[in-house]
Motif scaffolding. Structure first.
Motif, mmCIF file in Angstrom:
data_model
loop_
_atom_site.group_PDB
_atom_site.id
_atom_site.type_symbol
_atom_site.label_atom_id
_atom_site.label_comp_id
_atom_site.label_asym_id
_atom_site.label_seq_id
_atom_site.Cartn_x
_atom_site.Cartn_y
_atom_site.Cartn_z
ATOM 1 N N LEU A 29 0.832 -1.207 0.000
ATOM 2 C CA LEU A 29 0.000 0.000 0.000
ATOM 3 C C LEU A 29 0.866 1.257 0.000
ATOM 4 O O LEU A 29 0.595 2.211 -0.737
ATOM 5 C CB LEU A 29 -0.930 0.008 1.215
ATOM 6 N N TYR A 30 1.902 1.244 0.816
ATOM 7 C CA TYR A 30 2.817 2.385 0.884
ATOM 8 C C TYR A 30 3.439 2.658 -0.483
ATOM 9 O O TYR A 30 3.435 3.788 -0.970
ATOM 10 C CB TYR A 30 3.914 2.126 1.924
ATOM 11 N N ALA A 31 3.976 1.610 -1.091
ATOM 12 C CA ALA A 31 4.655 1.764 -2.380
ATOM 13 C C ALA A 31 3.687 2.268 -3.448
ATOM 14 O O ALA A 31 4.018 3.183 -4.215
ATOM 15 C CB ALA A 31 5.278 0.438 -2.807
ATOM 16 N N LEU A 32 2.497 1.694 -3.500
ATOM 17 C CA LEU A 32 1.516 2.123 -4.496
ATOM 18 C C LEU A 32 1.082 3.560 -4.259
ATOM 19 O O LEU A 32 0.929 4.341 -5.207
ATOM 20 C CB LEU A 32 0.299 1.187 -4.487
ATOM 21 N N TYR A 33 0.903 3.930 -2.991
ATOM 22 C CA TYR A 33 0.517 5.304 -2.663
ATOM 23 C C TYR A 33 1.604 6.283 -3.107
ATOM 24 O O TYR A 33 1.318 7.303 -3.737
ATOM 25 C CB TYR A 33 0.253 5.441 -1.162
ATOM 26 N N LYS A 34 2.847 5.975 -2.762
ATOM 27 C CA LYS A 34 3.953 6.866 -3.124
ATOM 28 C C LYS A 34 4.103 6.963 -4.643
ATOM 29 O O LYS A 34 4.329 8.047 -5.182
ATOM 30 C CB LYS A 34 5.266 6.382 -2.500
ATOM 31 N N GLN A 35 3.960 5.841 -5.341
ATOM 32 C CA GLN A 35 4.078 5.839 -6.798
ATOM 33 C C GLN A 35 2.950 6.663 -7.407
ATOM 34 O O GLN A 35 3.157 7.409 -8.359
ATOM 35 C CB GLN A 35 4.065 4.406 -7.338
ATOM 36 N N ALA A 36 1.754 6.540 -6.846
ATOM 37 C CA ALA A 36 0.592 7.259 -7.370
ATOM 38 C C ALA A 36 0.674 8.758 -7.098
ATOM 39 O O ALA A 36 0.216 9.558 -7.907
ATOM 40 C CB ALA A 36 -0.687 6.692 -6.765
ATOM 41 N N THR A 37 1.266 9.134 -5.978
ATOM 42 C CA THR A 37 1.275 10.548 -5.612
ATOM 43 C C THR A 37 2.564 11.273 -5.993
ATOM 44 O O THR A 37 2.543 12.471 -6.233
ATOM 45 C CB THR A 37 1.037 10.734 -4.100
ATOM 46 N N GLU A 38 3.688 10.533 -6.061
ATOM 47 C CA GLU A 38 4.967 11.189 -6.328
ATOM 48 C C GLU A 38 5.695 10.653 -7.558
ATOM 49 O O GLU A 38 6.662 11.248 -8.007
ATOM 50 C CB GLU A 38 5.891 11.063 -5.115
ATOM 51 N N MET A 73 -2.527 3.915 -8.910
ATOM 52 C CA MET A 73 -3.802 4.287 -8.279
ATOM 53 C C MET A 73 -4.797 3.147 -8.377
ATOM 54 O O MET A 73 -5.460 2.796 -7.403
ATOM 55 C CB MET A 73 -4.395 5.534 -8.952
ATOM 56 N N GLN A 74 -4.896 2.553 -9.565
ATOM 57 C CA GLN A 74 -5.851 1.462 -9.780
ATOM 58 C C GLN A 74 -5.521 0.265 -8.890
ATOM 59 O O GLN A 74 -6.415 -0.317 -8.274
ATOM 60 C CB GLN A 74 -5.860 1.049 -11.257
ATOM 61 N N GLU A 75 -4.258 -0.097 -8.802
ATOM 62 C CA GLU A 75 -3.858 -1.228 -7.961
ATOM 63 C C GLU A 75 -4.120 -0.934 -6.484
ATOM 64 O O GLU A 75 -4.531 -1.824 -5.732
ATOM 65 C CB GLU A 75 -2.382 -1.567 -8.184
ATOM 66 N N TYR A 76 -3.896 0.310 -6.072
ATOM 67 C CA TYR A 76 -4.160 0.704 -4.689
ATOM 68 C C TYR A 76 -5.650 0.541 -4.386
ATOM 69 O O TYR A 76 -6.028 -0.037 -3.372
ATOM 70 C CB TYR A 76 -3.713 2.158 -4.477
ATOM 71 N N VAL A 77 -6.492 1.042 -5.285
ATOM 72 C CA VAL A 77 -7.947 0.952 -5.121
ATOM 73 C C VAL A 77 -8.375 -0.512 -5.018
ATOM 74 O O VAL A 77 -9.164 -0.886 -4.141
ATOM 75 C CB VAL A 77 -8.674 1.658 -6.289
ATOM 76 N N GLU A 78 -7.842 -1.356 -5.904
ATOM 77 C CA GLU A 78 -8.196 -2.778 -5.896
ATOM 78 C C GLU A 78 -7.753 -3.449 -4.602
ATOM 79 O O GLU A 78 -8.493 -4.266 -4.039
ATOM 80 C CB GLU A 78 -7.575 -3.470 -7.106
ATOM 81 N N LEU A 79 -6.569 -3.122 -4.124
ATOM 82 C CA LEU A 79 -6.062 -3.727 -2.889
ATOM 83 C C LEU A 79 -6.909 -3.292 -1.682
ATOM 84 O O LEU A 79 -7.278 -4.130 -0.857
ATOM 85 C CB LEU A 79 -4.593 -3.364 -2.683
ATOM 86 N N ILE A 80 -7.245 -2.030 -1.612
ATOM 87 C CA ILE A 80 -8.077 -1.539 -0.502
ATOM 88 C C ILE A 80 -9.445 -2.209 -0.544
ATOM 89 O O ILE A 80 -9.999 -2.594 0.493
ATOM 90 C CB ILE A 80 -8.204 -0.003 -0.541
ATOM 91 N N SER A 81 -9.995 -2.385 -1.740
ATOM 92 C CA SER A 81 -11.331 -3.017 -1.829
ATOM 93 C C SER A 81 -11.306 -4.466 -1.343
ATOM 94 O O SER A 81 -12.291 -4.955 -0.814
ATOM 95 C CB SER A 81 -11.888 -2.918 -3.252
ATOM 96 N N LYS A 82 -10.160 -5.130 -1.478
ATOM 97 C CA LYS A 82 -10.031 -6.511 -0.986
ATOM 98 C C LYS A 82 -9.939 -6.540 0.539
ATOM 99 O O LYS A 82 -10.259 -7.549 1.159
ATOM 100 C CB LYS A 82 -8.788 -7.175 -1.571
ATOM 101 N N LEU A 83 -9.477 -5.445 1.131
ATOM 102 C CA LEU A 83 -9.247 -5.399 2.574
ATOM 103 C C LEU A 83 -10.481 -4.985 3.362
ATOM 104 O O LEU A 83 -10.490 -5.078 4.570
ATOM 105 C CB LEU A 83 -8.102 -4.424 2.903
ATOM 106 N N LYS A 84 -11.509 -4.536 2.692
ATOM 107 C CA LYS A 84 -12.713 -4.054 3.385
ATOM 108 C C LYS A 84 -13.228 -5.039 4.381
ATOM 109 O O LYS A 84 -13.279 -6.192 4.220
ATOM 110 C CB LYS A 84 -13.807 -3.763 2.375
#
Length: 84
Positions: A29-38, A73-84
């Motif tokens: 999640l950290y890596a995907l967030y950083k890649q998506a934002t920076e 961003m897409q991978e982050y969204v998919e991963l978060i949706s699996k964690l719900k």
């Protein structure tokens, strides 16, 4: 809804998860967030040999170097949706 809005909602949802994910998932999640934002990793690796957390974060982010912001961003969204 565009990917940025979906991503922003996923980031907000990540803060309200009922169970804390394992370290591997947190690093992903950290890596995907950083890649998506920076974008690609833009900092030096931690100089302190005992900064294991910093090194793990750096390595996780560096491991997805070259991934587009939209894909991250897409991978982050998919991963978060699996964690719900």
């Amino acid at each position: 809804m565009n990917i940025q809005e979906t991503f922003d909602q996923a980031v907000a949802r990540s803060k309200t998860l009922t169970e804390k994910p394992g370290n591997d998932v947190l690093l992903q999640l950290y890596a995907l967030y950083k890649q998506a934002t920076e974008g690609d990793v833009n900092v030096e690796p931690p100089a302190n040999a005992f900064d294991f957390v910093g090194k793990a974060k750096f390595n996780a982010w560096e491991s997805i170097k070259g991934k587009s912001k939209e894909a991250a961003m897409q991978e982050y969204v998919e991963l978060i949706s699996k964690l719900k």
